[in-house]
Design a protein around this motif. Sequence first.
Motif, PDB file in Angstrom:
ATOM      1  N   LEU A 173     -13.282   5.403   0.891  1.00  0.00           N
ATOM      2  CA  LEU A 173     -13.520   4.292  -0.027  1.00  0.00           C
ATOM      3  C   LEU A 173     -12.357   3.301  -0.013  1.00  0.00           C
ATOM      4  N   VAL A 174     -11.139   3.815  -0.076  1.00  0.00           N
ATOM      5  CA  VAL A 174      -9.968   2.939  -0.122  1.00  0.00           C
ATOM      6  C   VAL A 174      -9.828   2.152   1.184  1.00  0.00           C
ATOM      7  N   CYS A 175      -9.934   2.845   2.322  1.00  0.00           N
ATOM      8  CA  CYS A 175      -9.756   2.175   3.615  1.00  0.00           C
ATOM      9  C   CYS A 175     -10.843   1.132   3.865  1.00  0.00           C
ATOM     10  N   ASN A 176     -12.091   1.477   3.574  1.00  0.00           N
ATOM     11  CA  ASN A 176     -13.168   0.518   3.785  1.00  0.00           C
ATOM     12  C   ASN A 176     -13.111  -0.621   2.779  1.00  0.00           C
ATOM     13  N   GLY A 177     -12.726  -0.318   1.535  1.00  0.00           N
ATOM     14  CA  GLY A 177     -12.597  -1.372   0.538  1.00  0.00           C
ATOM     15  C   GLY A 177     -11.540  -2.392   0.921  1.00  0.00           C
ATOM     16  N   MET A 213     -15.979  -1.743  11.221  1.00  0.00           N
ATOM     17  CA  MET A 213     -15.913  -1.385   9.812  1.00  0.00           C
ATOM     18  C   MET A 213     -17.313  -1.271   9.206  1.00  0.00           C
ATOM     19  N   THR A 214     -18.222  -2.176   9.579  1.00  0.00           N
ATOM     20  CA  THR A 214     -19.585  -2.169   9.040  1.00  0.00           C
ATOM     21  C   THR A 214     -20.324  -0.889   9.431  1.00  0.00           C
ATOM     22  N   PHE A 215     -20.108  -0.430  10.679  1.00  0.00           N
ATOM     23  CA  PHE A 215     -20.781   0.784  11.144  1.00  0.00           C
ATOM     24  C   PHE A 215     -20.278   2.041  10.426  1.00  0.00           C
ATOM     25  N   LEU A 253     -22.218   7.105  14.457  1.00  0.00           N
ATOM     26  CA  LEU A 253     -22.421   5.670  14.235  1.00  0.00           C
ATOM     27  C   LEU A 253     -21.098   4.976  13.934  1.00  0.00           C
ATOM     28  N   LYS A 254     -20.249   5.646  13.157  1.00  0.00           N
ATOM     29  CA  LYS A 254     -18.929   5.080  12.833  1.00  0.00           C
ATOM     30  C   LYS A 254     -18.092   4.884  14.098  1.00  0.00           C
ATOM     31  N   TRP A 255     -18.268   5.781  15.076  1.00  0.00           N
ATOM     32  CA  TRP A 255     -17.458   5.710  16.294  1.00  0.00           C
ATOM     33  C   TRP A 255     -18.050   4.770  17.352  1.00  0.00           C
TER      34      TRP A 255
END
Length: 256
Positions: A173-177, A213-215, A253-255
Amino acid sequence: SLIGVYILEIVAIVKYRKAKLFSASFHRIFIVLAVVNILACAVGTFVFRLPQYPLINQFYSGLTIVRPWLTAIYSAACYLNCLSEFLGLFLAFNRFSTLYFPTTHDRFWRWFLPMGVLICLGTAFAPVYHIFDDSDSFVPAVDPQIEFTWYYLYGTSARPEISIWFNMVIVTLVCNGLSIFLYAACLVKLALFSMSRNRTIERNFFLVGCVTMTFSLPYMAAMVRKILLCFRAIVDADAVTFVAFQLPWLTDLKWV
């Protein structure tokens, strides 16, 4: 296939680095992130994905005894996931500094890049340090709606699966925020202001970082859902099974 693509990209960057084609700080951060993701993909496949396949369940049924190397590999899988998140934020900060401080960007990243990578390596250890001395073993999880028994790793201390997933959710949450904030600022800069650096290259770098980041957002949503399920007094078996089976694929998906 993901590992193969990552290896090809690393080879291309290293091969043409001397020709100054891929010598920016962005590419160096990408190499570190690619290596981390290759390791995370390999380790995470063994820990989180393969236990869900009926064909190899017999192998995992023999790992239901506490083994120190299982603790090490499970801890490494969680650590590498956290490290990937911190490096993604580091990449977003790289793009932000490029657009807002173009005159000092190159000089700043010459000395800050190795320091920043070391900070990411150390910070990613904080959320997972407590599971390195735990004792883990695979536990069969039987769901009446599934025709086979799948396995998951479980520690012997007091519900460590909640604490580690809670910490990983906070990291995600922190990193993506913060990444969303930085990329939003980059988008404003690209849309409203002129730049002294090559606009096309910076736009492409921004798109690569922003899409990366979106993925990772579906993975973040699944992590939040998982920790909420862990804290519920009445467990929704269908939801738990869905999250457990989907999380490895959302990690892919993130990778991507």
